[in-house]
Design a protein around this motif. Sequence first.
Motif, mmCIF file in Angstrom:
data_model
loop_
_atom_site.group_PDB
_atom_site.id
_atom_site.type_symbol
_atom_site.label_atom_id
_atom_site.label_comp_id
_atom_site.label_asym_id
_atom_site.label_seq_id
_atom_site.Cartn_x
_atom_site.Cartn_y
_atom_site.Cartn_z
ATOM 1 N N GLU A 314 -24.089 37.623 -24.242
ATOM 2 C CA GLU A 314 -23.875 39.045 -23.999
ATOM 3 C C GLU A 314 -24.187 39.423 -22.558
ATOM 4 O O GLU A 314 -23.335 39.968 -21.844
ATOM 5 N N GLN A 315 -25.407 39.144 -22.123
ATOM 6 C CA GLN A 315 -25.789 39.505 -20.754
ATOM 7 C C GLN A 315 -24.979 38.720 -19.725
ATOM 8 O O GLN A 315 -24.591 39.269 -18.684
ATOM 9 N N ASN A 318 -21.379 40.097 -19.613
ATOM 10 C CA ASN A 318 -21.410 41.440 -19.012
ATOM 11 C C ASN A 318 -21.611 41.370 -17.505
ATOM 12 O O ASN A 318 -20.958 42.101 -16.742
#
Length: 352
Positions: A314-315, A318
């Motif tokens: 996710e990070q 992103n």
Amino acid sequence: MMTSVDNRVRTGPLSPVRGFMCLLALLILVGCGNDSAPVRLQGKAIGTTYSIVAYGLPDGLDAQKMHQGVEQVVADVNVVMSLFKPDSELSRFNKYDGADWFPVSKELAGVVRTAKTISLLTGGAFDITVAPLVNLWGFGPEKRPNKIPTAGQIKNAQAEIGADFVEVRIDPPALRKLKQGISIDLAAIAKGYCVDAVSGWLKDKGVSDFMVEIGGEIRTAGTKPGDAPWLIGVEKPVAGGRSVQAVIELNGKAMATSGDYRNYFEADGKRYSHIIDPVIGKPISHNLVSVSVVEDSCTMADALVTGLMVLGPEQGINLAEKHKLSAFFIVRTEDGFAETATGDFPQHKAMK
């Protein structure tokens, strides 16, 4: 088939700090179907191996001279960045216990500046001072501990790291410690730098069509005969064998890959990856299993893949989307693997 040594496991002169890299250069078809024979070189470099394929050497440069030149470039990198040479620049800086600026070469200062840039970009996920944690978890040169580190041991090791405790000055080039005892391990970026250094030497000598691979980090220039592109394979992230997840065309760019599926240990039924998150002081435990990054600089690509790998699916995705990084993520799912490409990552062909 080329495999690579990732940089969270100490394997040689640069004491790497990753695990097995997941990059596989597809050298099949190189030179096939045409009459121009490639010049191929192989050797050892900074704790791993190098492989070079080049076409159309200019007048005055034959294979022997090219090999001698490449070997000298590799030796020069070791003199600056090796942790296994007690008289290298990096070793001497690590042993220095003063608070003043420590003069270094512009090469070392430049690499440390790049490392600090990526550390800031990734919120500390990439950290060239992480060795105390790597050693604590048994992925350094010391024997693996019999027990999982305690919270107290992790906290003590974290107190010994931090990229912010190292300052860099470019003109005149120098490094400075803001915390006594802090040390640097450049294994998570040095292979990429060495690829850039060798590539720069080849270009300076007039070689325009080549591929340089060091420990799985790759940079290409030009094409193969007949304007055929350089084909690079990203390895399928499975521990039980060697196969290719996807194939891309790498044209005049550099690519680095990091993965967590080849170097780990298991204790009490839990798997512990060699890739350490400096922020929490523990091995990563998410489902991101491989990241590849394409950049103009292999130095930058090498550092970025570590940071993105630590950040997780996710990070990491992103961050790559926010900064338009050309990255390729492979995430483990219940049904197999899911792929996500960001930025201008080259179109790729999935392999069955």
